[in-house]
Scaffold this motif. Structure first.
Motif, PDB file in Angstrom:
ATOM      1  N   ARG A  43      -6.733  10.482 -10.325  1.00  0.00           N
ATOM      2  CA  ARG A  43      -5.940   9.699  -9.380  1.00  0.00           C
ATOM      3  C   ARG A  43      -6.698   8.452  -8.892  1.00  0.00           C
ATOM      4  O   ARG A  43      -6.146   7.367  -8.788  1.00  0.00           O
ATOM      5  N   CYS A  79      -3.420  -0.586  -0.767  1.00  0.00           N
ATOM      6  CA  CYS A  79      -3.498   0.828  -1.167  1.00  0.00           C
ATOM      7  C   CYS A  79      -4.896   1.185  -1.668  1.00  0.00           C
ATOM      8  O   CYS A  79      -5.352   2.315  -1.543  1.00  0.00           O
ATOM      9  N   ASP A  91       8.807   5.138  -3.583  1.00  0.00           N
ATOM     10  CA  ASP A  91       7.452   5.647  -3.424  1.00  0.00           C
ATOM     11  C   ASP A  91       7.546   7.011  -2.749  1.00  0.00           C
ATOM     12  O   ASP A  91       8.219   7.152  -1.730  1.00  0.00           O
ATOM     13  N   ILE A 144       0.145  -1.621   3.947  1.00  0.00           N
ATOM     14  CA  ILE A 144       0.703  -0.579   3.087  1.00  0.00           C
ATOM     15  C   ILE A 144       2.128  -0.316   3.573  1.00  0.00           C
ATOM     16  O   ILE A 144       2.356  -0.192   4.780  1.00  0.00           O
TER      17      ILE A 144
HETATM   18  S1  SF4 Z   1      -0.758   4.236  -3.403  1.00  0.00           S
HETATM   19 FE1  SF4 Z   1      -1.639   5.531  -1.829  1.00  0.00          FE
HETATM   20  S2  SF4 Z   1      -1.714   4.228  -0.023  1.00  0.00           S
HETATM   21 FE2  SF4 Z   1      -0.315   3.255  -1.450  1.00  0.00          FE
HETATM   22  S3  SF4 Z   1       1.709   4.010  -0.851  1.00  0.00           S
HETATM   23 FE3  SF4 Z   1       0.943   5.356  -2.509  1.00  0.00          FE
HETATM   24  S4  SF4 Z   1      -0.061   7.019  -1.466  1.00  0.00           S
HETATM   25 FE4  SF4 Z   1       0.190   5.398   0.035  1.00  0.00          FE
END
Ligand code: SF4
Lengths: 467, 205
Positions: free
Chosen positions: A432, A404, A127, A106
């Motif tokens: 989510r 993820c 992100d 990740i």
């Molecule tokens: S999807 Fe979840 S695990 Fe992946 S970067 Fe975003 S918050 Fe982190």
């Protein structure tokens, strides 16, 4: 003039300051994942050149299958974004930690682990959980696709100077209380927009005593309090963590770097726009019950009653949340049964998290489907070498490859509609973990305990098993 | 980017706090390229009932709000994930302005970059607007970015703040990459001096 840690880092990066105070900042490190294709597409449409491909690293994480990672993903549709990342980085001359590489993981786990994240730098990624990296004493924040394109084309960003907030957490944590509980408690106190417009610095004896991993868990969820970044002054633990990592400075550069990093702290009289004080002794093992991370309570708590809410729109919102979550007012959190468990995500998938979960799983058996997804291929290997993987498998957990995964379900690992998931991730938003999914956020040990008991469990009540 | 023009449109009230970007556009649509119309993904899972049909009670599903360009939302709108697709979905569905007491910061920036105007007002002003929209016999609002004013259907005006640079970006539909590249020399000089002072940062070793 005394300066905050944030100001020290910010001022090093200012190239141009506009009259209104907005600054053009140089960006030291940029991480991108599959979602960056929007930015690459935009640059392609506009026929632009990538200015400093040597300062970006690509990492595949969101769409990677945790069951068949060598394929990328079994599903063609889900493989496409991974293939785009591969093609875009290759064309641009950007280094890629793609599927099957030993560095893959990740993005917010891999960055620090590979020494890409360093104290004093500005690091960005498309992100919102980029705040994680601030645990090593850098300024790290999430950006949108247009800003990713801007970074690729210029290696800079225009940013308004945020206000600063220091959150002081002092004292000793009670037994069973970990970094995840601190951050859940904090968000429940200041609210999901309590830090909007602020850059957070976490300080105080409790934070100093946390491991680097624990600090990452805290900084990770800064965005859940509305803060775009969270940071912690680097110390000996930080330096030890970084020493000899793949991209960490080496030899004389290491000595130069450490000398510099030791100057990175908020001066004694530095002024913050806001200060919040939290007592460690007020924090209990906690979890969320609703659809906003601020809806967290100690595990001994009960589901709130809309009848006690005088504001009409808040009452309606609460009723709607309880309906979505399938919960009744007054229910003890410990009476809530779960349908599945997810241990993973950039919040809680590091080796320390897996050790904590394995300590609970050891010699016991899961009651519900539960998956463990390590944060990186390196962590996976380390956990296998330490015997943690075997503990999980023997207890009935599904031991997966990194990605993820069920934090966001983009790779196909979903919580089915109506099911309740005890999760170590960071967001309990409606849908989510998949349409209709119901998420309860908690620490790795609490999630492991939920898997073993089939319901929300107070970690302090689970007797250790002698083997 | 499309330049922002003065709006004169019906407005829809969305009285729910903490509308996150996962609700604005669910994750499974994020692999869609920008060239695809994102409008039908907007609020995909919350505007439909369990059988997948459009819920007639959801505010944007009502006949009078089919063409609406303005959303009057609650605190912390657009919090959560940095996904710019959330803005693509609003924009492609015709929304050009969101008025709220506060926004997720990344969402706020993403909006400006895509020609969507986020307006921050005090919550009591927002409550007034909700009230007016509920009681007035029409829900048309004018949003005038040049003069930083909102004209409400009861004749009342509200002024709003926006930083001058962002305002100019929106009005002229500017892309800031070109602007930034004018500073190329300064950027390079900064990188050169940085490489001397902090050689370990100059490149990824
Ligand atoms: S999807 Fe979840 S695990 Fe992946 S970067 Fe975003 S918050 Fe982190």
């Amino acid at each position: 003039m005394p300066q905050t840690l944030f100001e020290k880092i910010w001022s090093r990066h200012v190239i141009v300051e506009r009259e209104d105070g907005t600054c053009l900042l140089s960006i030291d490190r940029h991480l991108c994942h599959e979602g960056s294709f929007h930015a690459f597409d935009k640059l392609e449409r506009e026929n632009r050149v990538i200015r400093r491909p040597d300062l970006t690293i690509g990492i595949a994480d969101h769409y990677v299958s945790t069951k068949a990672p060598e394929l990328g993903n079994e599903e063609h549709e889900l493989r496409i974004p991974i293939e785009k990342l591969t093609a875009n980085t290759k064309k641009a001359g950007i280094q890629l930690y793609g599927i099957g590489t030993p560095e893959q993981g990740i993005v917010h786990v891999t960055g620090p682990e590979q020494g890409l994240t360093l104290p004093g730098i500005i690091l960005v990624c498309g992100d919102s959980h980029t705040a994680t990296h601030g645990a090593l004493g850098c300024l790290a924040f999430g950006i949108g696709a247009s800003e990713v394109a801007h970074v690729l084309a210029t290696q800079t960003l225009w940013q308004e100077k945020p206000k600063t907030m220091r959150i002081n957490i002092d004292g000793e944590l009670a037994a069973g209380v970990v970094a995840k509980d601190i951050i859940l408690h904090l968000i429940s106190v200041i609210g999901a927009n309590g830090a909007t417009g602020y850059m957070i610095e976490y300080a105080g004896s409790t934070v100093e005593n946390l491991s680097v991993e624990g600090r990452m868990t805290m900084c990770n969820m800064s965005i859940e309090a509305g803060g775009r970044a969270g940071m912690i002054a680097p110390d000996e633990k930080t330096f030890n963590y970084l020493k000899d990592r793949k991209h960490s400075p080496k030899n004389e550069n290491w000595d130069l770097a450490v000398t510099d990093w030791k100057t990175l702290f908020s001066d004694a009289n530095a002024v913050f726009d806001k200060e919040v004080n939290i007592k460690a002794s007020d924090i209990a093992p906690s979890l969320t019950w609703g659809n906003s991370p601020e809806e967290a309570l100690p595990v001994t708590g009960k589901i709130p009653d809309p009848k006690n809410e005088s504001d009409v729109s808040r009452r309606e919102a609460l009723e709607f949340t309880l309906q979505y979550m399938g919960l009744n007012p007054g229910t003890s959190l410990k009476d809530i049964e779960v349908d599945r468990v997810f241990i993973g995500s950039c919040t809680n998938s590091r080796i320390e998290d897996l050790r904590a979960a394995a300590a609970i799983a050891r010699g016991r058996t899961t009651q519900v489907p539960a998956i463990v997804v390590p944060g990186s291929a390196m962590i996976k290997k380390q956990a296998e070498d330490e015997g943690l993987a075997k503990i999980f498998v023997d207890a009935g957990f599904d031991w997966r490859a990194t990605g993820c995964s069920m934090c966001v379900g983009m790779n196909g690992d979903l919580t089915p509609p109506g099911e309740r998931c005890a999760s170590t991730s960071n967001r309990n938003f409606k849908g989510r973990q998949g349409p209709g999914s119901r998420t309860h956020l908690m620490s790795p040990a609490m999630a492991a305990a939920a898997a073993i008991m089939g319901r929300i469990t107070d970690i302090r009540e689970l007797e250790p098993v002698d083997l | 980017m499309e330049a922002f023009k003065k709006l004169d449109s019906t407005a829809a009230s969305l009285q729910v706090a903490n509308i996150d970007t996962d609700q604005i556009i669910p994750a499974r649509f994020l692999k869609t390229p920008r060239s695809t119309n994102h409008g039908e993904f907007l609020f995909h899972d919350i505007r439909r009932n369990s059988s997948g049909e459009l819920d007639p009670n959801f505010i944007l599903n009502t006949p009078e709000n089919k063409q609406t360009q303005i959303l009057v939302a609650d605190t912390n709108f657009g919090c959560g994930s940095s996904r710019e697709s959330a803005v693509y979905a609003l924009f492609d569905a015709g929304i050009r302005c969101v008025i709220a007491p506060s926004f997720g910061d990344i969402f706020y920036n993403n909006s400006i970059k895509n020609g969507l105007l986020p307006i921050e007002l005090d919550r009591n002003e927002i409550e007034d607007i909700w009230q007016i929209l509920k009681t007035a016999n029409n829900t048309r609002i004018e949003v005038d970015l040049k003069n930083q004013t909102i004209h409400l259907p009861n004749g009342k005006n509200i002024n709003f703040q926006i930083d001058p640079f962002r305002k100019q970006t929106l009005i002229e539909g500017l892309d800031d990459i070109d602007l930034t590249l004018k500073y190329r020399q300064l950027i390079e000089d900064h990188e050169t001096s940085n490489a001397v002072e902090r050689p370990w940062i100059a490149t990824i070793s």
